[in-house]
Design a protein around this motif. Structure first.
Motif, short mmCIF file in Angstrom:
data_model
loop_
_atom_site.label_atom_id
_atom_site.label_comp_id
_atom_site.label_asym_id
_atom_site.label_seq_id
_atom_site.Cartn_x
_atom_site.Cartn_y
_atom_site.Cartn_z
N ASP A 131 0.87 -1.18 0.00
CA ASP A 131 0.00 0.00 0.00
C ASP A 131 0.90 1.23 0.00
N GLY A 134 -1.09 6.85 -1.89
CA GLY A 134 -2.29 7.25 -1.14
C GLY A 134 -2.57 8.73 -1.10
N VAL A 135 -2.52 9.39 -2.24
CA VAL A 135 -2.81 10.83 -2.27
C VAL A 135 -4.28 11.07 -2.00
N ASN A 136 -4.65 12.33 -1.82
CA ASN A 136 -6.04 12.70 -1.61
C ASN A 136 -6.51 13.61 -2.72
N HIS A 171 -4.08 3.73 -2.14
CA HIS A 171 -5.36 3.88 -1.46
C HIS A 171 -5.74 5.37 -1.46
N GLY A 173 -7.44 8.85 -1.31
CA GLY A 173 -8.55 9.43 -0.56
C GLY A 173 -9.48 10.15 -1.52
N TYR A 350 -12.78 5.99 7.69
CA TYR A 350 -11.49 5.57 7.13
C TYR A 350 -11.22 4.11 7.46
N ASP A 354 -10.63 0.63 5.17
CA ASP A 354 -9.41 -0.16 5.28
C ASP A 354 -9.71 -1.63 5.61
N TYR A 372 1.94 -1.61 4.61
CA TYR A 372 1.46 -0.23 4.48
C TYR A 372 2.60 0.76 4.68
N VAL A 374 2.97 4.01 5.32
CA VAL A 374 2.15 5.15 5.72
C VAL A 374 2.79 5.82 6.95
N GLN A 378 -0.19 7.50 11.86
CA GLN A 378 -1.40 6.69 11.69
C GLN A 378 -1.28 5.33 12.38
N HIS A 381 -4.44 3.95 14.10
CA HIS A 381 -5.41 3.52 13.09
C HIS A 381 -5.11 2.11 12.61
N PHE A 382 -3.82 1.85 12.29
CA PHE A 382 -3.50 0.53 11.74
C PHE A 382 -3.57 -0.55 12.81
N1 ARG Z 1 -5.03 8.94 2.00
C1 ARG Z 1 -4.43 8.62 3.25
C2 ARG Z 1 -3.84 9.87 3.88
O1 ARG Z 1 -3.56 10.82 3.21
C3 ARG Z 1 -3.33 7.61 3.11
C4 ARG Z 1 -3.80 6.24 2.73
C5 ARG Z 1 -2.95 5.18 3.35
N2 ARG Z 1 -3.39 3.86 3.06
C6 ARG Z 1 -4.38 3.21 3.69
N3 ARG Z 1 -4.72 2.03 3.29
N4 ARG Z 1 -4.99 3.77 4.72
O2 ARG Z 1 -3.65 9.89 5.08
#
Ligand code: ARG
Length: 620
Positions: A131, A134-136, A171, A173, A350, A354, A372, A374, A378, A381-382
């Motif tokens: 993973d 992961g842009v938004n 992933h 956003g 979120y 996931d 991941y 990331v 976070q 979260h994970f």
């Molecule tokens: N879009 C998320 C962010 O900007 C990152 C995604 C990470 N990947 C995931 N599977 N949650 O924080």
């Protein structure tokens, strides 16, 4: 004679066997504590096990060392051991044999077959989901996305290099209320004719995103304060009006979300416009970064939208989740905060997405590892999501235990002030701007150093050097640590930098051009390799470690290990190059052997850089 794979590992096995044979009373295998020798005049490696063993056994350390040496079988690998091999309080020094090293290096160069270089392809390939990125939507990639792009891409490359099947997943956003806010906002602008799709930029979208968020921000605290402190009806009316307008905007955004969820064509068309503009810029930056991330690897949150209801229902039906004050939560053992999967207003989170993603990745793609890349912020979260997924059985690999779910967490990129890297006005720094600046600065250096090259060549080299510099700096820092972003440091041609590695690679190549000019480049392919000089020995030892280093990157998910290794290899090469004549070696056999060593070194460097995803150049 057996080829030495990684000598320190071979030594480890042989010492382990000797210790077991010398002291059968020991309950299990003993770590022989093999390290590179601190004083090369006494040997290449040493075992430091005797001291701790002596304590445990109530014997004298030197006697323990002597007993180990008596049982040690290093025939064909190391110089015969003598009394002098035992030093100080009981260190055992080992000098490897040049011919054993030469055989090992020759085996790296399995000519004609796949370019193996000591990297053993796995006999049990796994499917690994990585993973990354992961842009938004409606946001530029900023400096944090450098890390979420290059680190997991390098991890993915290490797995690929070892023969595993890697599935990259970005992933994105691209769903939920914030996206609905900007979609609604943009729709308004389009309808009013203030914006045209053809000229819309990502910068403009980002502004709309911020404006939409601000419009939905209710000043509830303000209202409370006005009331509590009795600041007067005029002020109260003003703040109340703000809250009302924001509430309206908020409700409109929820309507937009409903429309998106029910596939209303006009709304979806606006969303798609935002999607396309964001992703075009994102994929362009990924490509410039030499990160293998394409549209095929993109699986945004929206791709799970239809599955979320089913996930929550499944969790409730099977008693994995519980209802708590109207919300749906999964309690995870060992965590105080449960994993929230549906809010009391019915909205998903979120974490819900996931969970759906883990289910798809393990159940449908067959992943036995999901990694991941990331931000470390976070982590909770994970932990929640991994715990909930395991509890729900979503991580069960059919007939094969539970998939490994791993957060390859990374630290923050800092500015010179030690705070998170921001522009002067406190904005996030655009990644594309950083790449531009790195390349511009690299161009100045290249113009200075390689003035004789053609303009187009210098431009190409500067691009590679700039990107290599940025990527290397990011990858070479221990993943979970923060680091300070520093153009001067990353672009230096000396030290622990990307340009230094590119330069080392170029040196391994330019020697062949020079040799050709002198008419002394023949006969090295398949030549007999001989390892006699200390610098040749060090180079051979470094070369022999490559395969295990790549394996360690996949095991620990830490690309900085490969960075560090490549620096060590370059340093060993540099010493070899200074101390051993290559083109003008004392005899022809040595010249050929050394040219072949240069070639293998160059190929290991190139292979290592490729495994990190760092671009290279032929000359500079
Ligand atoms: N879009 C998320 C962010 O900007 C990152 C995604 C990470 N990947 C995931 N599977 N949650 O924080």
């Amino acid at each position: 004679m057996s080829a030495l794979e990684d000598p320190s590992l071979v030594l480890r096995q042989r010492f382990e066997a000797a210790i077991a044979a010398a002291f059968p009373q020991l309950p299990g295998p003993v770590d022989p504590v093999i390290t590179a020798s601190r004083q090369p005049q006494f040997g290449d490696f040493q075992s430091n096990a005797a001291m701790a063993l002596a304590k445990q056994l109530g014997l004298k350390p030197r006697d323990v060392a002597a007993a180990i040496v008596a049982k040690l079988d290093l025939a064909g690998i190391a110089e015969p051991l003598t009394e002098k091999s035992i030093a100080g309080p009981g260190f055992i020094n080992i000098s490897l044999r040049g011919d054993a090293l030469a055989a090992g290096v020759t085996a790296l160069d399995a000519a004609g077959t796949a370019d193996d270089l000591g990297v053993a392809r796995t006999s049990s390939p796994q499917t690994v989901v990585v993973d990354l990125c992961g842009v938004n939507l409606a946001k530029q990639m900023h400096v944090g996305h450098l890390r979420s792009t290059v680190i997991p891409d390098a991890i993915a490359r290490a797995f690929e290099r070892l023969g595993h099947k890697v599935i990259r997943q970005s992933h994105v956003g691209d769903w939920g209320l914030p996206i609905a806010m900007v979609t609604g906002k943009l729709k308004g602008e389009l309808d009013a004719g203030r914006v045209t799709p053809a000229t819309l930029t990502l910068d403009a979208l980002e502004q709309l995103y911020r404006a939409a968020q601000a419009e939905c921000e209710r000043d509830l605290k303000g209202l409370e304060a006005v009331r509590r402190y009795g600041l007067g009806p005029k002020l109260e009316a003003e703040v109340q009006a703000q809250v009302d307008t924001a509430t309206e905007a908020f409700n409109r955004a929820r309507e937009v979300l409903l429309k998106l969820q029910s596939h209303d064509p006009d709304t979806v068309a606006v969303w798609k416009l935002i999607y396309d503009i964001t992703m075009r810029a994102c994929l362009e930056t990924c490509s410039r970064l030499h990160a293998n991330i394409t549209a095929d690897h993109t699986a945004g949150e929206s791709s799970y939208a239809e599955e979320l209801g089913g996930v929550v229902k499944d969790l409730l039906d099977r008693g994995v989740a519980a209802i708590d004050q109207g919300a749906v939560v999964v309690r995870v053992q060992g965590l105080e905060v449960p994993c929230l999967v549906r809010k009391s207003d019915g909205g998903y989170l979120y974490a819900t997405t996931d969970l759906a993603a883990i289910r798809r990745r393990v159940q449908k793609f067959g992943a036995s590892r999901v990694i991941y890349g990331v931000d470390i912020r976070q982590s909770l979260h994970f932990q929640q999501v991994f715990g909930a997924a395991i509890k729900a059985g979503y991580a069960d690999v059919p007939g094969d235990g539970v998939a490994r779910l791993e957060h390859a967490a990374f630290g923050t990129v800092l500015g010179a002030d030690g705070k998170p890297f921001k522009t002067r006005s406190g904005e996030n720094v655009k990644l594309a701007d950083l790449l531009d600046e790195a390349v511009q600065r690299a161009r100045k250096v290249v113009d200075d150093r390689s003035a004789s090259l053609a303009e187009a060549d210098r431009a190409r080299i500067a691009e590679a050097v700039g990107i290599a510099a940025i990527k290397y700096m990011d990858l070479s820092t221990e993943r979970s640590k923060d680091y300070v972003f520093d153009f001067d440091r990353m672009l230096a041609f000396e030290g622990n930098t990307g340009p230094y590695l590119l330069y080392a690679l170029v040196r391994t190549r330019s020697i062949f051009r020079k040799a050709a000019e002198e008419g002394r480049d023949g006969g090295w392919r398949g030549a007999v390799i001989s390892i006699t000089e200390p610098a040749e020995k060090s180079l051979a030892l470094a070369l022999l470690r490559y395969g295990k280093v790549v394996e360690s990157v996949a095991e620990t998910l830490e690309p900085h290990r490969l960075c560090q290794y490549l620096i060590e290899l370059s340093t060993a090469f540099s010493a070899f190059f200074d101390q051993c004549k290559v083109i003008w070696a004392p005899d022809d056999a040595t010249r050929r052997s050394r040219l072949r060593l240069c070639d293998i070194t160059g190929r290991v460097l190139a292979d290592g850089l490729k495994t990190l995803g760092i671009p290279t150049v032929e000359r500079m």
